[in-house]
Design a protein around this motif. Structure first.
Motif, PDB file in Angstrom:
ATOM      1  N   GLN A 163       0.844  -1.206   0.000  1.00  0.00           N
ATOM      2  CA  GLN A 163       0.000   0.000   0.000  1.00  0.00           C
ATOM      3  C   GLN A 163       0.875   1.250   0.000  1.00  0.00           C
ATOM      4  O   GLN A 163       1.941   1.273   0.618  1.00  0.00           O
ATOM      5  CB  GLN A 163      -0.893   0.017   1.247  1.00  0.00           C
ATOM      6  CG  GLN A 163      -1.713   1.296   1.392  1.00  0.00           C
ATOM      7  CD  GLN A 163      -2.412   1.380   2.728  1.00  0.00           C
ATOM      8  OE1 GLN A 163      -3.217   0.523   3.059  1.00  0.00           O
ATOM      9  NE2 GLN A 163      -2.102   2.416   3.511  1.00  0.00           N
ATOM     10  N   GLU A 164       0.419   2.272  -0.719  1.00  0.00           N
ATOM     11  CA  GLU A 164       1.067   3.579  -0.695  1.00  0.00           C
ATOM     12  C   GLU A 164      -0.002   4.663  -0.646  1.00  0.00           C
ATOM     13  O   GLU A 164      -1.143   4.446  -1.082  1.00  0.00           O
ATOM     14  CB  GLU A 164       1.960   3.778  -1.931  1.00  0.00           C
ATOM     15  CG  GLU A 164       3.182   2.883  -1.961  1.00  0.00           C
ATOM     16  CD  GLU A 164       4.061   3.126  -3.174  1.00  0.00           C
ATOM     17  OE1 GLU A 164       3.669   3.952  -4.045  1.00  0.00           O
ATOM     18  OE2 GLU A 164       5.120   2.486  -3.277  1.00  0.00           O
ATOM     19  N   THR A 165       0.381   5.838  -0.131  1.00  0.00           N
ATOM     20  CA  THR A 165      -0.535   6.983  -0.089  1.00  0.00           C
ATOM     21  C   THR A 165       0.219   8.255  -0.462  1.00  0.00           C
ATOM     22  O   THR A 165       1.445   8.309  -0.408  1.00  0.00           O
ATOM     23  CB  THR A 165      -1.150   7.173   1.317  1.00  0.00           C
ATOM     24  OG1 THR A 165      -0.084   7.331   2.269  1.00  0.00           O
ATOM     25  CG2 THR A 165      -2.007   5.987   1.709  1.00  0.00           C
ATOM     26  N   ASN A 166      -0.536   9.302  -0.831  1.00  0.00           N
ATOM     27  CA  ASN A 166       0.036  10.620  -1.117  1.00  0.00           C
ATOM     28  C   ASN A 166      -0.910  11.678  -0.559  1.00  0.00           C
ATOM     29  O   ASN A 166      -2.010  11.888  -1.081  1.00  0.00           O
ATOM     30  CB  ASN A 166       0.223  10.813  -2.624  1.00  0.00           C
ATOM     31  CG  ASN A 166       0.931  12.127  -2.945  1.00  0.00           C
ATOM     32  OD1 ASN A 166       1.058  13.010  -2.093  1.00  0.00           O
ATOM     33  ND2 ASN A 166       1.387  12.270  -4.180  1.00  0.00           N
ATOM     34  N   GLU A 202      -0.206   9.690 -11.909  1.00  0.00           N
ATOM     35  CA  GLU A 202       0.417   9.149 -10.700  1.00  0.00           C
ATOM     36  C   GLU A 202      -0.120   7.758 -10.379  1.00  0.00           C
ATOM     37  O   GLU A 202       0.635   6.885  -9.953  1.00  0.00           O
ATOM     38  CB  GLU A 202       0.194  10.084  -9.506  1.00  0.00           C
ATOM     39  CG  GLU A 202       0.851   9.548  -8.255  1.00  0.00           C
ATOM     40  CD  GLU A 202       1.109  10.602  -7.193  1.00  0.00           C
ATOM     41  OE1 GLU A 202       1.626  10.229  -6.130  1.00  0.00           O
ATOM     42  OE2 GLU A 202       0.791  11.781  -7.427  1.00  0.00           O
ATOM     43  N   THR A 203      -1.411   7.548 -10.598  1.00  0.00           N
ATOM     44  CA  THR A 203      -1.986   6.224 -10.350  1.00  0.00           C
ATOM     45  C   THR A 203      -1.342   5.175 -11.250  1.00  0.00           C
ATOM     46  O   THR A 203      -0.997   4.075 -10.801  1.00  0.00           O
ATOM     47  CB  THR A 203      -3.509   6.261 -10.577  1.00  0.00           C
ATOM     48  OG1 THR A 203      -4.102   7.072  -9.560  1.00  0.00           O
ATOM     49  CG2 THR A 203      -4.118   4.869 -10.530  1.00  0.00           C
ATOM     50  N   ASN A 205       1.654   5.243 -12.524  1.00  0.00           N
ATOM     51  CA  ASN A 205       3.022   5.015 -12.072  1.00  0.00           C
ATOM     52  C   ASN A 205       3.059   4.252 -10.756  1.00  0.00           C
ATOM     53  O   ASN A 205       3.899   3.353 -10.563  1.00  0.00           O
ATOM     54  CB  ASN A 205       3.752   6.351 -11.934  1.00  0.00           C
ATOM     55  CG  ASN A 205       3.936   7.060 -13.263  1.00  0.00           C
ATOM     56  OD1 ASN A 205       3.891   6.431 -14.320  1.00  0.00           O
ATOM     57  ND2 ASN A 205       4.129   8.375 -13.230  1.00  0.00           N
ATOM     58  N   ARG A 206       2.167   4.611  -9.841  1.00  0.00           N
ATOM     59  CA  ARG A 206       2.145   3.941  -8.533  1.00  0.00           C
ATOM     60  C   ARG A 206       1.780   2.464  -8.689  1.00  0.00           C
ATOM     61  O   ARG A 206       2.421   1.591  -8.095  1.00  0.00           O
ATOM     62  CB  ARG A 206       1.135   4.623  -7.621  1.00  0.00           C
ATOM     63  CG  ARG A 206       1.508   6.020  -7.202  1.00  0.00           C
ATOM     64  CD  ARG A 206       2.349   6.040  -5.960  1.00  0.00           C
ATOM     65  NE  ARG A 206       2.517   7.399  -5.451  1.00  0.00           N
ATOM     66  CZ  ARG A 206       2.981   7.701  -4.255  1.00  0.00           C
ATOM     67  NH1 ARG A 206       3.352   6.740  -3.425  1.00  0.00           N
ATOM     68  NH2 ARG A 206       3.115   8.960  -3.876  1.00  0.00           N
ATOM     69  N   GLY A 209       4.652   0.464 -10.232  1.00  0.00           N
ATOM     70  CA  GLY A 209       5.724   0.223  -9.272  1.00  0.00           C
ATOM     71  C   GLY A 209       5.323  -0.777  -8.196  1.00  0.00           C
ATOM     72  O   GLY A 209       6.113  -1.654  -7.817  1.00  0.00           O
ATOM     73  N   LEU A 210       4.088  -0.664  -7.694  1.00  0.00           N
ATOM     74  CA  LEU A 210       3.611  -1.587  -6.663  1.00  0.00           C
ATOM     75  C   LEU A 210       3.548  -3.019  -7.195  1.00  0.00           C
ATOM     76  O   LEU A 210       3.933  -3.970  -6.498  1.00  0.00           O
ATOM     77  CB  LEU A 210       2.234  -1.153  -6.159  1.00  0.00           C
ATOM     78  CG  LEU A 210       2.197   0.032  -5.203  1.00  0.00           C
ATOM     79  CD1 LEU A 210       0.761   0.487  -4.978  1.00  0.00           C
ATOM     80  CD2 LEU A 210       2.857  -0.316  -3.871  1.00  0.00           C
ATOM     81  N   TRP A 298      -3.271   3.734  -2.835  1.00  0.00           N
ATOM     82  CA  TRP A 298      -3.210   2.630  -3.783  1.00  0.00           C
ATOM     83  C   TRP A 298      -2.816   1.376  -3.016  1.00  0.00           C
ATOM     84  O   TRP A 298      -1.949   1.417  -2.131  1.00  0.00           O
ATOM     85  CB  TRP A 298      -2.145   2.887  -4.857  1.00  0.00           C
ATOM     86  CG  TRP A 298      -2.314   4.166  -5.595  1.00  0.00           C
ATOM     87  CD1 TRP A 298      -2.961   4.362  -6.784  1.00  0.00           C
ATOM     88  CD2 TRP A 298      -1.810   5.466  -5.225  1.00  0.00           C
ATOM     89  NE1 TRP A 298      -2.901   5.683  -7.156  1.00  0.00           N
ATOM     90  CE2 TRP A 298      -2.205   6.388  -6.216  1.00  0.00           C
ATOM     91  CE3 TRP A 298      -1.070   5.935  -4.132  1.00  0.00           C
ATOM     92  CZ2 TRP A 298      -1.876   7.734  -6.161  1.00  0.00           C
ATOM     93  CZ3 TRP A 298      -0.757   7.276  -4.061  1.00  0.00           C
ATOM     94  CH2 TRP A 298      -1.156   8.161  -5.080  1.00  0.00           C
ATOM     95  N   SER A 299      -3.420   0.240  -3.357  1.00  0.00           N
ATOM     96  CA  SER A 299      -3.013  -1.005  -2.705  1.00  0.00           C
ATOM     97  C   SER A 299      -3.199  -2.182  -3.643  1.00  0.00           C
ATOM     98  O   SER A 299      -4.056  -2.166  -4.530  1.00  0.00           O
ATOM     99  CB  SER A 299      -3.799  -1.240  -1.415  1.00  0.00           C
ATOM    100  OG  SER A 299      -5.112  -1.692  -1.692  1.00  0.00           O
TER     101      SER A 299
END
Length: 312
Positions: A163-166, A202-203, A205-206, A209-210, A298-299
């Motif tokens: 999971q990541e957040t911004n 960004e979504t 790219n995120r 990468g995830l 994002w997760s």
């Protein structure tokens, strides 16, 4: 969707977007609130696992976006309704649809930390925060309840979570509600261009990468993934995800989008278990569940079909 009450008040451009989402109908339950829907789902999940409410060692409630009352506890209300009086009970949330991920992270942590704890119940009731159901330009919300029992063994193994957040997007979508009657609440996108372009880039790219990181740390490549499942926002969001990641979303997702619309954090597991019922995934298959929220978060969840020593 032609009977959606707020259609008449939309501009021509908004109406066109709404009718182009790929959602044909939704379920609208006038009686239960979010807790009532979560209660129904929790009873069904416990029964399917051969358990009663007294067997739940912990209850994690994914909080609703608009509780019925302030200062009261929806989590302990659900605990009382279920009769799970001995369950360790609390809520998680704050990430929209992605709020399911911290619930699963917490459940997995509880099972790992306490060998005497066997079953964690995760539940959520999804209802709109406002009277209207169309969220321009994103989706249309339906009503639904979802629940999972996480144990040390089960037919679906949860292998990994990322999971990541911004925080830059924390208020991109908001509802001003203080000193306003609920009938006047309106969700507004503060900057549609940011949502449609900057956040979309960004979504992409995120998620890329995830996914690369998730597969690498599990010794996998994309050839090892039998299917991808995502949330039900729109047919356009499916196309965006497929193009961004170079994958194919399982057909169950599109069918559930047409039939139910968006059910918040409940979407991905509804789609997963629909895919299992329809044999879109088989014993031994691994699948990736994709969740995105415009807060932004994002997760990805990596699951394996088949009983084993892991949480389900």
């Amino acid at each position: 969707m032609g009977e959606l009450p707020e259609l008449a008040g939309l501009s021509p451009a908004e109406r066109s977007v709404c009718l182009g989402l790929g959602i044909e109908r939704i379920r609208a339950d006038r009686e239960p609130d979010a807790v009532g829907l979560a209660e129904r789902a929790a009873h069904e999940a416990l029964a399917a696992a051969g358990l009663g409410a007294q067997d739940a060692d912990a209850l994690i409630v994914v909080e609703s976006r608009a509780p019925q009352t302030l200062l009261s506890s929806e989590a302990t209300r659900l605990q009382e309704l279920l009769g799970a009086r001995d369950a360790l009970t609390f809520t998680v949330g704050g990430l929209g649809c992605v709020s399911l991920t911290p619930a699963l992270l917490t459940a997995r942590g509880l099972l790992a930390a306490d060998p005497e704890l066997d079953h964690v119940l995760v539940a959520h009731g999804s209802t709109p925060a406002m009277r209207g159901r169309y969220r321009h330009p994103v989706t249309v919300n339906g009503d639904g309840g979802g629940a999972l029992v996480l144990s040390r063994t089960g037919s679906v193994r949860l292998l990994d979570i990322v999971q990541e957040t911004n925080g830059k997007y924390w208020d991109l979508f908001q509802v001003a509600y203080r000193d306003l009657p609920s009938g006047s609440w309106r969700e507004r996108c503060q900057d549609p261009a940011t949502y449609s372009f900057r956040l979309a880039v960004e979504t992409r790219n995120r998620l890329t990468g995830l996914l690369e990181g998730l597969l690498k740390r599990n010794g996998m490549t994309r050839r090892d993934v039998a299917g991808y499942v995502t949330q039900n926002l729109s047919s356009g969001s499916f196309g965006f995800t497929e193009e961004s990641l170079g994958v194919h979303i399982l057909p169950a997702c599109r069918d559930n989008l047409r039939e139910f619309g968006h059910l918040g954090p409940n979407d991905v597991f509804l789609n997963l278990y629909t895919a299992l019922e329809r044999k879109e995934l088989a014993e031994g298959d691994r699948a990736v569940l994709i969740n995105v929220s415009p807060v932004a978060a994002w997760s990805l969840l990596l699951v394996e079909i088949g009983a084993g020593e892991s949480t389900q």
